[in-house]
Motif scaffolding. Structure first.
Motif, PDB file in Angstrom:
ATOM      1  N   GLY A  73      77.109  27.398   8.729  1.00  0.00           N
ATOM      2  CA  GLY A  73      76.993  26.537   9.805  1.00  0.00           C
ATOM      3  C   GLY A  73      75.580  26.052  10.107  1.00  0.00           C
ATOM      4  N   GLY A  74      74.513  26.847   9.257  1.00  0.00           N
ATOM      5  CA  GLY A  74      73.357  26.277   9.586  1.00  0.00           C
ATOM      6  C   GLY A  74      72.240  27.375  10.213  1.00  0.00           C
ATOM      7  N   VAL A  75      72.718  28.236  10.663  1.00  0.00           N
ATOM      8  CA  VAL A  75      71.885  29.751  11.395  1.00  0.00           C
ATOM      9  C   VAL A  75      71.429  30.223   9.945  1.00  0.00           C
ATOM     10  N   LYS A  76      69.980  30.203   9.994  1.00  0.00           N
ATOM     11  CA  LYS A  76      69.079  30.761   9.064  1.00  0.00           C
ATOM     12  C   LYS A  76      68.904  32.199   9.188  1.00  0.00           C
ATOM     13  N   GLU A  77      68.990  32.593  10.389  1.00  0.00           N
ATOM     14  CA  GLU A  77      68.359  34.272  10.544  1.00  0.00           C
ATOM     15  C   GLU A  77      69.972  34.918  10.485  1.00  0.00           C
ATOM     16  N   GLY A  78      70.474  35.356   9.607  1.00  0.00           N
ATOM     17  CA  GLY A  78      71.745  36.505   9.528  1.00  0.00           C
ATOM     18  C   GLY A  78      71.214  37.967   9.314  1.00  0.00           C
ATOM     19  N   TYR A  79      71.813  38.633   9.844  1.00  0.00           N
ATOM     20  CA  TYR A  79      71.758  40.070   9.779  1.00  0.00           C
ATOM     21  C   TYR A  79      73.000  40.832   9.738  1.00  0.00           C
ATOM     22  N   PRO A  80      73.455  41.130   8.364  1.00  0.00           N
ATOM     23  CA  PRO A  80      74.882  42.037   8.339  1.00  0.00           C
ATOM     24  C   PRO A  80      74.517  43.553   8.586  1.00  0.00           C
ATOM     25  N   ILE A  81      75.259  43.667   9.597  1.00  0.00           N
ATOM     26  CA  ILE A  81      75.233  45.329  10.286  1.00  0.00           C
ATOM     27  C   ILE A  81      76.146  46.198   9.576  1.00  0.00           C
ATOM     28  N   LYS A  82      75.687  47.261   9.061  1.00  0.00           N
ATOM     29  CA  LYS A  82      76.681  48.410   8.603  1.00  0.00           C
ATOM     30  C   LYS A  82      77.099  49.304   9.508  1.00  0.00           C
ATOM     31  N   ASP A  83      76.268  49.708  10.431  1.00  0.00           N
ATOM     32  CA  ASP A  83      76.414  51.039  11.286  1.00  0.00           C
ATOM     33  C   ASP A  83      75.810  50.799  12.475  1.00  0.00           C
ATOM     34  N   MET A  84      75.930  51.560  13.596  1.00  0.00           N
ATOM     35  CA  MET A  84      75.204  51.410  14.971  1.00  0.00           C
ATOM     36  C   MET A  84      73.651  51.480  14.961  1.00  0.00           C
ATOM     37  N   GLU A  85      73.378  52.542  14.327  1.00  0.00           N
ATOM     38  CA  GLU A  85      71.940  52.887  13.950  1.00  0.00           C
ATOM     39  C   GLU A  85      71.031  51.731  13.410  1.00  0.00           C
ATOM     40  N   GLU A  86      71.637  51.145  12.385  1.00  0.00           N
ATOM     41  CA  GLU A  86      71.119  49.595  11.770  1.00  0.00           C
ATOM     42  C   GLU A  86      71.284  48.646  12.974  1.00  0.00           C
ATOM     43  N   ALA A  87      72.459  48.487  13.738  1.00  0.00           N
ATOM     44  CA  ALA A  87      72.203  47.512  14.727  1.00  0.00           C
ATOM     45  C   ALA A  87      71.217  47.537  15.708  1.00  0.00           C
ATOM     46  N   GLU A  88      70.998  48.850  16.172  1.00  0.00           N
ATOM     47  CA  GLU A  88      70.124  49.107  17.408  1.00  0.00           C
ATOM     48  C   GLU A  88      68.556  48.851  16.684  1.00  0.00           C
ATOM     49  N   LYS A  89      68.301  49.112  15.725  1.00  0.00           N
ATOM     50  CA  LYS A  89      67.166  48.957  14.882  1.00  0.00           C
ATOM     51  C   LYS A  89      66.948  47.495  14.822  1.00  0.00           C
ATOM     52  N   THR A  90      67.637  46.694  14.239  1.00  0.00           N
ATOM     53  CA  THR A  90      67.716  45.277  14.265  1.00  0.00           C
ATOM     54  C   THR A  90      67.709  44.585  15.410  1.00  0.00           C
ATOM     55  N   LEU A  91      68.272  44.922  16.377  1.00  0.00           N
ATOM     56  CA  LEU A  91      68.144  44.274  17.822  1.00  0.00           C
ATOM     57  C   LEU A  91      66.873  44.280  18.193  1.00  0.00           C
ATOM     58  N   LYS A  92      66.364  45.370  18.148  1.00  0.00           N
ATOM     59  CA  LYS A  92      64.686  45.674  18.609  1.00  0.00           C
ATOM     60  C   LYS A  92      63.900  44.637  17.718  1.00  0.00           C
ATOM     61  N   GLU A  93      64.169  44.653  16.545  1.00  0.00           N
ATOM     62  CA  GLU A  93      63.095  43.811  15.744  1.00  0.00           C
ATOM     63  C   GLU A  93      63.289  42.314  16.030  1.00  0.00           C
ATOM     64  N   LEU A  94      64.428  42.147  16.399  1.00  0.00           N
ATOM     65  CA  LEU A  94      64.778  40.415  16.902  1.00  0.00           C
ATOM     66  C   LEU A  94      64.262  40.348  17.967  1.00  0.00           C
ATOM     67  N   VAL A  95      64.237  41.310  19.119  1.00  0.00           N
ATOM     68  CA  VAL A  95      63.569  40.823  20.333  1.00  0.00           C
ATOM     69  C   VAL A  95      62.022  40.631  20.238  1.00  0.00           C
ATOM     70  N   LYS A  96      61.312  41.935  19.250  1.00  0.00           N
ATOM     71  CA  LYS A  96      60.130  41.716  18.961  1.00  0.00           C
ATOM     72  C   LYS A  96      59.619  40.483  18.316  1.00  0.00           C
ATOM     73  N   LYS A  97      60.395  39.905  17.480  1.00  0.00           N
ATOM     74  CA  LYS A  97      60.189  38.444  16.731  1.00  0.00           C
ATOM     75  C   LYS A  97      60.443  37.239  17.864  1.00  0.00           C
ATOM     76  N   ASP A  98      60.859  37.560  18.893  1.00  0.00           N
ATOM     77  CA  ASP A  98      60.764  36.419  19.766  1.00  0.00           C
ATOM     78  C   ASP A  98      61.947  35.528  19.757  1.00  0.00           C
ATOM     79  N   PHE A  99      63.035  35.736  19.272  1.00  0.00           N
ATOM     80  CA  PHE A  99      64.261  34.975  19.154  1.00  0.00           C
ATOM     81  C   PHE A  99      64.616  34.727  20.465  1.00  0.00           C
ATOM     82  N   SER A 100      65.175  33.541  20.790  1.00  0.00           N
ATOM     83  CA  SER A 100      65.761  32.940  21.969  1.00  0.00           C
ATOM     84  C   SER A 100      67.310  33.288  22.241  1.00  0.00           C
ATOM     85  N   ILE A 101      67.918  33.392  21.154  1.00  0.00           N
ATOM     86  CA  ILE A 101      69.272  33.536  21.151  1.00  0.00           C
ATOM     87  C   ILE A 101      69.498  34.575  20.118  1.00  0.00           C
ATOM     88  N   ILE A 102      70.342  35.626  20.476  1.00  0.00           N
ATOM     89  CA  ILE A 102      70.766  36.343  19.484  1.00  0.00           C
ATOM     90  C   ILE A 102      72.371  36.540  19.623  1.00  0.00           C
TER      91      ILE A 102
END
Length: 106
Positions: free
Chosen positions: A20-49
Motif C-alpha cells: 500500500g506504499g508504506v516504506k518502513e515495515g518491521y515484522p515482529i516475532k516476539d515482544m522483546e523485539e517489539a519493544e526494541k523496535t518501538l524504542k528505535e522508531l521513536v528515536k528516529k522521529d517517526f510521526s505515525i507508528i
C-alpha cells in the motif's frame, strides 16, 4: 519531527502495508523485539507508528510511557489478520480524546 510512517506487525500485515506504499515495515516475532523496535522508531522521529493490537497489548507499558510523554509519535493500534480484540476501552478512542480533547460518542 518527520512525517514518516512505520508499521510494526506480523509479516503478512507488514507486507500488506508495504504494498500500500508504506516504506518502513518491521515484522515482529516476539515482544522483546517489539519493544526494541518501538524504542528505535521513536528515536528516529517517526510521526505515525502503526502497530497491531496483539503486539501493542504485549508492550502496553512502553506504549503508555511514550504516549503520555508526547502526542507524537502517534501510535495507532489496528487489528491483525485474525481480527479485532474485544476490550473495555478502545485505544483509538483514547488517542482521539488525548489529541483533540473531545470524547467521541458511539
Amino acid at each position: 519531527m518527520s512525517s514518516q510512517v512505520a508499521v510494526m506487525a506480523d509479516s503478512d500485515t507488514v507486507t500488506g502495508f508495504k504494498l500500500g506504499g508504506v516504506k518502513e515495515g518491521y515484522p515482529i516475532k516476539d515482544m522483546e523485539e517489539a519493544e526494541k523496535t518501538l524504542k528505535e522508531l521513536v528515536k528516529k522521529d517517526f510521526s505515525i507508528i502503526i502497530i497491531t493490537e496483539k503486539i501493542a497489548d504485549g508492550i502496553r507499558e512502553t506504549i503508555d510511557k511514550f504516549t503520555k510523554a508526547s502526542t507524537l509519535p502517534m501510535i495507532i493500534e489496528i487489528p491483525d489478520k485474525t481480527g479485532s480484540i474485544k476490550r473495555e476501552s478502545d485505544p483509538m478512542r483514547e488517542l482521539i480524546k488525548r489529541v483533540i480533547g473531545v470524547e467521541m460518542v458511539k
